[in-house]
Design an enzyme around this catalytic site. Sequence first.
Site, PDB file in Angstrom:
ATOM      1  N   GLU A 129       0.752  -1.182  -0.189  1.00 34.17           N
ATOM      2  CA  GLU A 129       0.218   0.265   0.134  1.00 34.17           C
ATOM      3  C   GLU A 129       1.000   1.319  -0.106  1.00 34.17           C
ATOM      4  OE1 GLU A 129      -4.191   1.830   2.444  1.00 34.17           O
ATOM      5  OE2 GLU A 129      -3.099  -0.683   2.380  1.00 34.17           O
ATOM      6  N   ASP A 157      -2.319  -3.191   3.509  1.00 37.36           N
ATOM      7  CA  ASP A 157      -2.809  -3.278   4.439  1.00 37.36           C
ATOM      8  C   ASP A 157      -4.695  -4.472   5.258  1.00 37.36           C
ATOM      9  OD1 ASP A 157      -1.360  -0.975   5.606  1.00 37.36           O
ATOM     10  OD2 ASP A 157      -2.477   0.441   5.761  1.00 37.36           O
ATOM     11  N   TYR A 166       0.355  -3.376  13.276  1.00 40.11           N
ATOM     12  CA  TYR A 166      -0.360  -2.482  13.118  1.00 40.11           C
ATOM     13  C   TYR A 166      -1.620  -1.665  13.655  1.00 40.11           C
ATOM     14  CZ  TYR A 166      -3.985  -1.555   9.449  1.00 40.11           C
ATOM     15  OH  TYR A 166      -5.647  -0.680   8.376  1.00 40.11           O
TER      16      TYR A 166
END
Length: 705
Positions: free
Chosen positions: A8, A104, A303
């Site tokens: 990403e 992601d 994350y």
Amino acid sequence: MKSVVLAEKPSVARDIARVLGCNQKKEGYMENNRYIVTWALGHLVTNADPEQYDNKYKTWDLNELPILPKYMKTVVIGKTRKQFNTVKHQIERSDVNEIIIATDAGREGELVARLILEKCKGEKPVKRLWISSVTDKAIKDGFNQLKDGRQYQGLYDAALARSEADWIVGINATRALTTKYDAQLSTGRVQTPTLQMVKLRQDEINQFKARKYYGLEAVINGTKFSGPNQIFDERQIHELQKKLQGLEAVVNAVDSQEKKKYPDKLYDLTSLQQEAYKRYKYSAKETLSTMQNLYESHKLVTYPRTDANYLTEDMVPTLRDRVAALSGTQFRPVVVELIKTQMKGSKHFIDDSKVSDHHAIVPTEVKARPDDLTLRERHIYELIAERFLSVLLKPYRYELQTVKVTIGDTVFTAKHERPVELGFKALYEQLTERAALAFKKGDRLNAKLTKTYGETTPPPYFNEGTLLKAMENPAAIFKLDKESRSTLKETGGIGTVATRADIIEKLYNLNAIESSDGKLRVTNKGKQLLELAPAELKSPELTAEWEHKLTLIERGKYNRKAFIGEMRTFTEQLIQGIKDSEDKFKHDNLTSTECPTCGKFMLEIKTKNTKMLVCQDPQCKTKKNVQRKTNARCPNCKKKLTLHGKGPKAMYSCTCGFHETQEQMDKRFSSKKTGKVSRNDIKKYTQKEEPVNNPFADALKGLKL
């Protein structure tokens, strides 16, 4: 044959390429004899603008609404077209036989990749890399456990449905309000209920009437005992005090219990944003941005965009390495002792059933070097480290002593907490000895009675931290039926952990809310917007219904096209209601300054960090900065300085009274360094965060949000 790995962001792509050994660096990608690693820049493909369906939509016209294309189009974002072409070329190469999506791991990440793939020729097999951190170990483990891309079709369908529905409702409602009332107005299924929550709390405070209350307190051998409290009849307390005055206090109960207190749960993004605001007054946007740096650049945390407070069972073997990575922080003494113990997972923080896409935010196995971090990064990292260590430590044990005495026929109570073992509190407290209360059952003692006073207080204004919490649980603010409450609880409130910070920023930029000493209030424009907005958009029930159906779509239990059909019907009704309305909008921030472009009077707009002049004509779009908050600090009180004007005569001012021109600041810094203030310094003081591409940035570029 080779596999294309699509990340990403460039930073994540570089990490993946390094782990995979892709040493051949090309423009926009890296490769070796097995993999080609390339990247998006956020979204490279987005929903088409209305004018890309028909030129007549270039002009905002109420009579042309609603805009309901038969088929939704997607287009390549112009400013990142070069990178899109690079990605497309790699995917279509004849020596490529497989695509690995490494964006992601979530709904939006899936949308980023799938929209790109739809613009590419040929249908090649797709696999999915699903990881929650970008450490070398996590990447290696992820590539050893690649998933079949078809497993995530439901996730993509839900992401696409959300994207298209937001476009259909948002574009039409915003254009309708703006053209109907000739003002820069915006509404949405999340931002409008959020604004309504701030308004409801503000109304509750304004309508609140304080009431005095009274109580009775006894002091016995230096210890305070609480008696009757929150009695609104002062005469009642006065008569009771008169009745008990001079009587002995008889100790009729002395009870001791050992109790335990467990640490709070691990952080999800929202709870971390709340704590960061509480401790450091960091905005939700600032905390998320800092988290992204810690995750992508420093590799120190997992994350960030997660809604889980638990870890999974397979992470238990990694706990020791994660603790060891904290040895260079302020928690070293605790780390040293903890490493000596046998670390086990407990149900307090390990539960596979409570983790969906991503686990809670915790440190990675990468050793932290605090000196390499900015102050804000260090603060956020230490919050995460402290919470992580706390769940691995023992609970706080204490003895709670309760003493009850009777004076006449009235009971007075004293509670005394005596620490036995600090446990997780050792992270921020030192054990201090506290003697037990020296009372025995049957003691007869003298007591001094005192009348106490108090006043009921209204609920506090929302700040950014508490507003985030309210967005998670809007049922605590709105009066909703049982079914709606249940749905909101299941769907996690309004917005997502990834979007809530942006929603609050949007309300600031819209000039719908303002912050004074951290207290959020609705502006006059915000109040009018709520009066003009359709009733359906002011309640969280709409969002709850959407999220419920999107979850069903994700699980393959609801049809995406049926959902979009419902949104089209809803939008038609919404726009007709706005057209039929006879309400008026009145600017309360009109100035005498004429717009240099069209000659109309300009509006004074206050955003979170800026005051500017904006043309009242939504089609004109002319802006002039008047003042804005900078990152430069006052040399006296260290608060952020406000910049007025431009050029060498621009003035910096502080609330403490300090002020200086740009020239004076240059000289001040020249005395600390050699030469002039560097470009980096100037950039640091005046920079404004540029948002990464998102699916609506270009789609909504014609709207003044």
